[in-house]
Design an enzyme around this catalytic site. Structure first.
Site, PDB file in Angstrom:
ATOM      1  N   GLY A   1       0.855  -1.182   0.000  1.00  0.00           N
ATOM      2  CA  GLY A   1       0.000   0.000   0.000  1.00  0.00           C
ATOM      3  C   GLY A   1       0.892   1.233   0.000  1.00  0.00           C
ATOM      4  O   GLY A   1       1.960   1.234   0.621  1.00  0.00           O
TER       5      GLY A   1
ATOM      6  N   ASP B   1       0.016  -1.065  -4.823  1.00  0.00           N
ATOM      7  CA  ASP B   1      -1.292  -0.432  -4.875  1.00  0.00           C
ATOM      8  C   ASP B   1      -1.101   1.076  -4.733  1.00  0.00           C
ATOM      9  O   ASP B   1      -0.539   1.538  -3.750  1.00  0.00           O
ATOM     10  CB  ASP B   1      -2.149  -0.966  -3.716  1.00  0.00           C
TER      11      ASP B   1
ATOM     12  N   TYR C   1      -3.032  10.002  -4.423  1.00  0.00           N
ATOM     13  CA  TYR C   1      -2.062   9.915  -3.322  1.00  0.00           C
ATOM     14  C   TYR C   1      -0.893  10.898  -3.517  1.00  0.00           C
ATOM     15  O   TYR C   1      -0.086  11.102  -2.628  1.00  0.00           O
ATOM     16  CB  TYR C   1      -1.482   8.497  -3.199  1.00  0.00           C
TER      17      TYR C   1
ATOM     18  N   PRO D   1      -5.625  -3.824   5.708  1.00  0.00           N
ATOM     19  CA  PRO D   1      -5.623  -5.156   6.327  1.00  0.00           C
ATOM     20  C   PRO D   1      -5.006  -5.173   7.717  1.00  0.00           C
ATOM     21  O   PRO D   1      -5.187  -6.131   8.458  1.00  0.00           O
ATOM     22  CB  PRO D   1      -4.788  -6.002   5.348  1.00  0.00           C
TER      23      PRO D   1
ATOM     24  N   GLY E   1      -5.632  -2.684   9.881  1.00  0.00           N
ATOM     25  CA  GLY E   1      -6.478  -1.882  10.771  1.00  0.00           C
ATOM     26  C   GLY E   1      -6.204  -0.390  10.696  1.00  0.00           C
ATOM     27  O   GLY E   1      -6.580   0.334  11.628  1.00  0.00           O
TER      28      GLY E   1
HETATM   29  P1  A2P Z   1       4.336   2.549   8.786  1.00  0.00           P
HETATM   30  O1  A2P Z   1       4.296   3.062   7.367  1.00  0.00           O
HETATM   31  O2  A2P Z   1       5.047   3.493   9.702  1.00  0.00           O
HETATM   32  O3  A2P Z   1       4.867   1.130   8.863  1.00  0.00           O
HETATM   33  P2  A2P Z   1      -2.872   1.137   5.821  1.00  0.00           P
HETATM   34  O4  A2P Z   1      -4.135   0.902   6.570  1.00  0.00           O
HETATM   35  O5  A2P Z   1      -2.944   2.315   4.907  1.00  0.00           O
HETATM   36  O6  A2P Z   1      -2.401  -0.125   5.149  1.00  0.00           O
HETATM   37  O7  A2P Z   1      -1.762   1.565   6.912  1.00  0.00           O
HETATM   38  C1  A2P Z   1      -1.137   0.629   7.707  1.00  0.00           C
HETATM   39  C2  A2P Z   1      -0.565   1.297   8.972  1.00  0.00           C
HETATM   40  O8  A2P Z   1       0.078   0.298   9.749  1.00  0.00           O
HETATM   41  C3  A2P Z   1       0.477   2.361   8.683  1.00  0.00           C
HETATM   42  O9  A2P Z   1       0.334   3.374   9.644  1.00  0.00           O
HETATM   43  C4  A2P Z   1       1.827   1.638   8.853  1.00  0.00           C
HETATM   44  O10 A2P Z   1       2.802   2.532   9.337  1.00  0.00           O
HETATM   45  C5  A2P Z   1       1.474   0.588   9.905  1.00  0.00           C
HETATM   46  N1  A2P Z   1       2.184  -0.694   9.712  1.00  0.00           N
HETATM   47  C6  A2P Z   1       2.555  -1.272   8.541  1.00  0.00           C
HETATM   48  N2  A2P Z   1       3.129  -2.474   8.759  1.00  0.00           N
HETATM   49  C7  A2P Z   1       3.104  -2.678  10.098  1.00  0.00           C
HETATM   50  C8  A2P Z   1       3.554  -3.735  10.964  1.00  0.00           C
HETATM   51  N3  A2P Z   1       4.131  -4.821  10.452  1.00  0.00           N
HETATM   52  N4  A2P Z   1       3.359  -3.584  12.300  1.00  0.00           N
HETATM   53  C9  A2P Z   1       2.787  -2.476  12.821  1.00  0.00           C
HETATM   54  N5  A2P Z   1       2.347  -1.447  12.073  1.00  0.00           N
HETATM   55  C10 A2P Z   1       2.500  -1.535  10.725  1.00  0.00           C
END
Ligand code: A2P
Length: 285
Positions: A24, A53, A58, A180, A182
């Protein structure tokens, strides 16, 4: 369905296929330094992701194009190895606007084609160049459009979408789950009534069992039931972490236990547009 890091495409009914995990790329443009998205996309491709994606709205689509083109030039991938999904924004729903808007995306990406082009949200806003059109009183300018198209669907253990999933699977339709993990819980468009998904006790206990994180467990849950996931991350370690989901599997009982976490509440409810005549979330899916 056997899924591995090098072979995780799932078939589509038109003979094409889609990699079951994609990166994403949405990140609040005002808070994201230039170049972040290009860096993340390059790390993702190097880590094995083959699906990205993105969207014109964006405002970082040019960086996705840069990353894909650079990795092709390096010989790391061929164009046909990559699956790119672009999106038509709400101010461009008029049929005559679709083609020029897609062409704009191709121009920005500097690629010849996208693999998937979807309607970003099923509610139209006033057509034009203003991305978030409002009148002089700050009221949203809605627009009437005739939509009978598919739309990406939020899907994770707190919102498992059993009815929709069953319907789609019966009709050979693949679901792509946005948010996915949250979501980043941005209060301007996210309903925060459910607690943070990744702090869930069961998901963390399962993570402990498999030496994985809760994030890896929720992604595995969806891909194991054939749902494509597109977790966003700009953090190199988390980009890699989110792809390490092909070396373990959840038991049938664990899958059922995770399904039991369903709260039937969306995080992304876009409540600011709840009085739009085509607001989709008053209906059950
Ligand atoms: P970050 O970019 O700092 O990793 P979305 O709902 O748009 O897919 O966003 C996902 C959110 O979860 C983003 O804020 C991302 O922040 C965070 N994130 C992505 N991967 C992980 C992970 N493995 N563990 C915890 N948070 C995550």
């Amino acid at each position: 369905m056997y899924l591995s890091a090098t072979n995780h495409r799932i078939p589509l009914s038109d003979g094409n296929s889609i990699p079951i995990i994609g990166l994403g790329t949405y990140s609040e443009p005002k808070l994201t330094p230039k170049g972040t998205c290009a860096k993340s996309a390059k790390i993702a491709i190097d880590s094995g992701y083959r699906h990205i994606d993105g969207a014109y709205v964006y405002r970082n689509e040019h960086e996705v194009g840069e990353a894909i083109r650079e990795k092709i030039a390096e010989g790391k991938v061929r164009r046909e190895d990559i699956f790119y999904c672009g999106k038509l924004w709400a101010t461009r729903h008029e049929p005559e606007m679709v083609r020029p808007t897609l062409e704009k995306t191709l121009n920005v990406l500097q690629l010849d084609y996208v693999d998937l082009y979807i309607i970003e949200i099923p509610m139209a806003l006033k057509p034009g160049d203003e991305i978030y059109p409002k009148d002089e009183n700050g009221k949203w300018l809605y627009h009437k459009s005739n939509l009978c198209a598919t739309w990406e669907v939020e899907c994770h253990p707190y919102f498992t979408q059993p009815k929709l999933l069953k319907f789609c699977q019966q009709h050979d339709i693949v679901i792509i789950a946005h948010s996915p993990l949250g979501t980043s819980r941005n209060p301007s468009w996210v309903n925060l009534s459910s607690p943070p998904l990744l702090r869930d006790e069961l998901l963390n206990a399962l993570g402990k069992k498999y030496k994985k994180t809760a994030a890896q467990v929720v992604l595995r849950f969806n891909i194991q039931r054939g749902v494509v996931v597109i977790p966003k991350s700009s953090n190199p370690e988390r980009i890699k972490e989110n792809f390490q989901i092909f070396d373990f599997s959840l038991t049938e009982e664990e899958m059922k236990d995770i399904e039991g976490l369903n709260k039937n509440v969306r995080f992304v409810d876009m409540f600011m547009w709840c009085d739009h005549p085509e607001y989709p979330f008053h209906d059950e899916y």
